[in-house]
Design an enzyme around this catalytic site. Structure first.
Site, PDB file in Angstrom:
ATOM      1  N   TYR A  58      -2.759  -6.199  -2.514  1.00 21.88           N
ATOM      2  CA  TYR A  58      -2.689  -4.860  -1.910  1.00 21.88           C
ATOM      3  C   TYR A  58      -3.815  -4.607  -0.921  1.00 21.88           C
ATOM      4  CZ  TYR A  58       0.600  -3.540  -5.610  1.00 21.88           C
ATOM      5  OH  TYR A  58       1.679  -3.466  -6.436  1.00 21.88           O
ATOM      6  N   TRP A  59      -3.490  -3.924   0.162  1.00 20.08           N
ATOM      7  CA  TRP A  59      -4.477  -3.359   1.085  1.00 20.08           C
ATOM      8  C   TRP A  59      -4.123  -1.880   1.216  1.00 20.08           C
ATOM      9  CZ3 TRP A  59      -2.103  -8.021   1.521  1.00 20.08           C
ATOM     10  CH2 TRP A  59      -2.935  -9.157   1.655  1.00 20.08           C
ATOM     11  N   ARG A  60      -4.684  -1.080   0.347  1.00 20.11           N
ATOM     12  CA  ARG A  60      -4.300   0.332   0.338  1.00 20.11           C
ATOM     13  C   ARG A  60      -5.479   1.272   0.099  1.00 20.11           C
ATOM     14  NH1 ARG A  60      -0.801   0.874  -5.264  1.00 20.11           N
ATOM     15  NH2 ARG A  60      -0.035   2.723  -4.225  1.00 20.11           N
ATOM     16  N   ASP A 104      11.654   3.027 -11.590  1.00 19.88           N
ATOM     17  CA  ASP A 104      11.843   3.970 -10.472  1.00 19.88           C
ATOM     18  C   ASP A 104      13.328   4.308 -10.307  1.00 19.88           C
ATOM     19  OD1 ASP A 104       9.128   3.518 -10.050  1.00 19.88           O
ATOM     20  OD2 ASP A 104       9.466   2.060  -8.439  1.00 19.88           O
ATOM     21  N   ASN A 164      10.659   4.785  -3.909  1.00 15.36           N
ATOM     22  CA  ASN A 164      11.800   4.017  -4.444  1.00 15.36           C
ATOM     23  C   ASN A 164      12.768   4.951  -5.181  1.00 15.36           C
ATOM     24  OD1 ASN A 164      10.278   1.845  -3.589  1.00 15.36           O
ATOM     25  ND2 ASN A 164       9.621   1.237  -5.642  1.00 15.36           N
TER      26      ASN A 164
END
Ligand code: AMP
Length: 303
Positions: free
Chosen positions: A99-101, A256, A32
């Site tokens: 989240y899927w990380r 960010d 970002n």
């Protein structure tokens, strides 16, 4: 000035207008910042270092990064992994994230030490975060910190946002210890007071600035939501008010984007007071939009 941002960019599924439909995007903290930097300064060479897979979504991510004017030469590919994913759920206007990380390719971004060193050689300023450190295995974390230390010794400037995210760490002691290892290799620290106070017991933003300065950062800019920004450069300290906003819609990526304006100011050798004012105007636009990547007007950032 050539800037290299290092970290994870994930696929984002955000609710679309039709209930049950989702829009695909790409976002992640250091990405970002690179994105806002590329918007603020299209003339600047901004590139992103991460790892992706070889599947269709990974190719799409690379194309999306390149399409934003961000260099992709230092993106590694790892054949048996893919990009991380998060999904945004809206409940009565409040956003929550799933989240899927855990097994994302980005977790291997520092596995090739030679490639990492080469990416840093081609940059003047290297930017990473506490999330970048959090997603790496201990050995890869050491590889990254060693590479940053070497790059700094070779005259590169290193910028670091501690971005404390307890859910990414299994042990809070390991989190705070590793964050301070990140602090020890950076010239510019960009912490957020609320997180720092919680995990380091800082009494005020000045204490946060002092802690990062003691770790070795020459410049520390402490963000604090709508409260004043505190900055320490060497022995000089200053506090700068944040202009009030009539509405705040979504604070995703406020920090960010703020960081992007500070990095742009460092590239231009701008006085810190002017950079902080620009950073507040940019983050002010971002919190009045929805999502991580808000199509801001760079002319309004300059005031
Ligand atoms: P944070 O990371 O939440 O401390 O915020 C980063 C920056 O975003 C702040 O330094 C402000 O410039 C801006 N910001 C965040 N929240 C607000 C708010 N409620 N009103 C105005 N500016 C904000």
């Amino acid at each position: 000035m050539r800037v290299l941002a290092i970290g994870e960019c994930m696929a984002e599924l955000a609710p679309a207008e039709v209930p049950g439909n989702y829009r695909l995007g790409f976002a992640g903290d250091t990405f970002n910042t690179a994105w806002y930097l590329a918007r603020l300064r299209p003339d600047m060479a901004v590139s992103f270092q991460t790892a992706i897979g070889t599947d269709a979504i990974s190719r799409q991510l690379r194309e999306a990064v390149a399409g934003c004017g961000i260099g992709t030469d230092h993106i590694r590919t790892v054949p048996d992994r893919t990009v991380g994913l998060y999904l945004i759920t809206l409940t009565n206007g409040e956003r929550s994230f799933s989240y899927w990380r855990d097994h994302s390719a980005a977790r291997l971004l520092a596995d090739d030490a030679a490639a990492l060193a080469h990416a840093m050689e081609e940059a003047d300023l290297v930017y990473f975060s506490g999330i970048t450190l959090a997603i790496l295995a201990p050995a890869a974390r050491k590889t990254l910190l060693d590479a940053l230390r070497t790059a700094r010794a070779a005259g590169k400037r290193i910028a670091f946002d501690p971005n404390l995210r307890p859910r990414l760490w299994s042990d809070m002691g390991e989190m705070t210890e590793t964050i301070m290892q990140g602090a020890a290799v950076c010239d510019i620290a960009l912490p957020s007071f609320e997180d720092e106070a919680r995990w380091f017991d800082d009494a005020d933003p000045e204490a946060t600035a002092d802690r990062y300065a003691a770790a070795g950062a020459e410049t520390v800019v402490v963000k604090n939501g709508s409260d004043p920004v505190h900055c320490r450069q060497g022995d000089a300290q200053g506090t700068y008010p944040v202009p009030p906003l009539s509405s705040v819609i979504d604070t995703t990526a406020a920090g960010d984007s703020f960081n992007a304006a500070i990095l742009a100011g460092i590239a231009d050798d701008s006085p810190m007071e002017a950079s902080i004012a620009r950073a507040c105007r940019l983050a002010g636009q971002v919190v009045q939009g929805r999502g991580a990547l808000v199509p801001v007007d760079p002319a309004r950032v300059d005031g």
